[in-house]
Design an enzyme around this catalytic site. Structure first.
Site, mmCIF file in Angstrom:
data_model
loop_
_atom_site.group_PDB
_atom_site.id
_atom_site.type_symbol
_atom_site.label_atom_id
_atom_site.label_comp_id
_atom_site.label_asym_id
_atom_site.label_seq_id
_atom_site.Cartn_x
_atom_site.Cartn_y
_atom_site.Cartn_z
ATOM 1 C CD1 TRP A 119 -2.214 -2.177 1.828
ATOM 2 C CD2 TRP A 119 -2.906 -1.306 -0.103
ATOM 3 N NE1 TRP A 119 -3.200 -2.985 1.323
ATOM 4 C CE2 TRP A 119 -3.636 -2.478 0.146
ATOM 5 C CE3 TRP A 119 -3.175 -0.590 -1.265
ATOM 6 C CZ2 TRP A 119 -4.624 -2.964 -0.728
ATOM 7 C CZ3 TRP A 119 -4.151 -1.063 -2.139
ATOM 8 C CH2 TRP A 119 -4.869 -2.231 -1.862
ATOM 9 C CE LYS B 251 -8.794 -3.313 3.636
ATOM 10 N NZ LYS B 251 -7.872 -2.590 2.767
ATOM 11 C CG ASP C 268 -3.512 3.960 3.844
ATOM 12 O OD1 ASP C 268 -4.612 3.823 4.431
ATOM 13 O OD2 ASP C 268 -3.183 3.282 2.841
HETATM 14 C C1 LIG Z 1 -7.323 -1.978 1.745
HETATM 15 C C2 LIG Z 1 -6.305 -0.929 1.833
HETATM 16 C C3 LIG Z 1 -6.200 0.071 0.858
HETATM 17 C C4 LIG Z 1 -7.056 0.102 -0.384
HETATM 18 O O1 LIG Z 1 -8.251 0.728 -0.095
HETATM 19 P P1 LIG Z 1 -9.290 1.120 -1.264
HETATM 20 O O2 LIG Z 1 -10.395 1.746 -0.475
HETATM 21 O O3 LIG Z 1 -9.662 -0.138 -1.952
HETATM 22 O O4 LIG Z 1 -8.618 2.076 -2.166
HETATM 23 C C5 LIG Z 1 -5.232 1.052 1.029
HETATM 24 N N1 LIG Z 1 -4.429 1.059 2.104
HETATM 25 C C6 LIG Z 1 -4.503 0.116 3.057
HETATM 26 C C7 LIG Z 1 -3.589 0.181 4.226
HETATM 27 C C8 LIG Z 1 -5.437 -0.905 2.943
HETATM 28 O O5 LIG Z 1 -5.515 -1.854 3.895
#
Ligand SMILES: *Cc1c(COP(=O)(O)O)cnc(C)c1O
Length: 364
Positions: free
Chosen positions: A108, A201, A177
């Site tokens: 990521w 999540k 993030d």
């Molecule tokens: C799942 C995830 C993403 C991707 O998220 P999207 O909403 O599909 O763009 C980005 N960063 C992390 C840390 C993730 O776990």
């Protein structure tokens, strides 16, 4: 249609979208066609009307409460997922003349850095993607640039299962993030320029992304952008510049209500720690299982490990599924086993997995 699928009880280890709290789904189901006696679904109402407004503002207020968000921060509800943020952050805060620092600790973090490269200069502060076991960089491995526009990091690398347990101190505004660990523990918002997370999540259903951003930092952003991509525009419009994803925001509202009822993020953190510990103890009990994350950096959200062979891993997955433990397969890019145990995941599921791991190791 009371099919087996609707009555089946499983422990759902999905990495994302992940499981939702049962009480949230029950309430959403009850209110689906008739929201609080209005005769309409929340989905069928104006996004500027009083009933939806309560939900929209309630979700924002709950996030402020849960994370003790200071007054000089804005909470935005946006679309485009976490990867939308990978693009929006450099669009707002990077130029072809400036440099942003990216800490690359996994898939990521790397994707985020790649997007920033489209807009301006990127300095990779550290890169541990290829390290096995997966790990975070040590403080002395971080090569900061002199005048970074901002620093970007991934607080929990969902795929490899590593998590920052303390955050680096940075000169430039730090952006994290937090898609896979937001609301899983208290964080000091005022040490960040911004944090963001897409909802699927720990916050609910896919479709809404929460961005918490320092107001001065936001005001420093590029004005020469289409309105849809300017944070300041979304802030001025109370996250209703265009029609927001009202149903995911409604679920976000319910999930944050649920989180408050659990006792807030401090109580959730304790629960998460206990759950993770149960599984890590089973992992460490023998050398039958091979952890794939460095011990000091282990994630409390995604537990990753391998077995002796892929064949044995497939056997593990099959037997686990037979016992009602589903979605334990590791991400397709790394293989192995991954147990994702986000906030809504119950302790009983962690105990069931630990017991199964013990039996499976004894049997094989
Ligand atoms: C799942 C995830 C993403 C991707 O998220 P999207 O909403 O599909 O763009 C980005 N960063 C992390 C840390 C993730 O776990």
């Amino acid at each position: 249609m009371a099919s087996a699928a609707t009555t089946k009880n499983v422990y759902n280890f999905n990495a994302g979208p992940g499981m939702l709290p049962q009480p949230v789904m029950k309430q959403a189901q009850e209110e689906f066609c008739n929201y609080q006696g209005t005769g309409m679904s929340i989905m069928e109402m104006s996004h500027r009307g009083p009933i939806y407004s309560e939900v929209h503002n309630g979700a924002i207020e709950n996030i402020k409460k849960l994370l003790a968000v200071p007054d000089n921060y804005e909470v935005l509800l946006l679309q485009g997922g976490a990867q939308g943020q990978f693009a929006m952050i450099p669009m707002n805060f990077l130029t072809p003349e400036t440099t942003a620092d990216y800490i690359q600790t996994g898939t990521w973090g790397k994707k985020a850095a790649n997007e920033a490269q489209v807009v301006g200069n990127v300095n990779i502060v550290a890169d541990t993607i290829k390290d096995r076991p997966a790990r975070l960089p040590n403080a002395d491995e971080l090569n900061w640039s002199k005048d970074a526009a901002y620093v970007h990091m991934t607080s929990n690398e969902t795929i490899s299962g590593i998590q920052w347990h303390t955050f680096p101190k940075t000169q430039a505004p730090l952006i994290a993030d937090m898609t896979s660990d937001i609301l899983s523990r208290p964080i000091a918002i005022d040490t960040f320029g911004a944090v963001y997370a897409s909802a699927q999540k720990n916050l609910g259903a896919a479709g809404v992304t929460v961005v918490i951003m320092n107001k001065d930092f936001m005001a420093s952003g590029n004005k020469n952008l289409p309105a849809m991509f300017r944070y300041s525009e979304h802030a001025e419009q109370g996250s209703r510049y265009n029609t927001p994803p009202t149903y995911p925001i409604y679920l976000l509202y319910l999930v944050t209500q649920w989180a408050l009822e659990q006792g807030g993020v401090a109580a959730i953190e304790k629960h998460n720690h206990t759950k993770a510990q149960v599984i890590y103890d089973a992992l460490d009990a023998s050398d039958f299982y091979k952890p794939t994350a460095a011990k000091k950096d282990r994630s409390w959200m995604n537990v990753t490990f391998r077995l002796e062979s892929e064949e044995l891993e497939n056997q593990f997955l099959k037997e686990a599924e037979n016992q009602g433990m589903v979605a334990l397969k590791g991400h397709r890019s790394v293989g192995g086993i991954r147990a994702s145990i986000y906030n809504a995941f119950p302790i009983e599921g962690a105990q069931a997995l630990a017991a199964f791991m013990k039996d499976f190791a004894a049997k094989h």
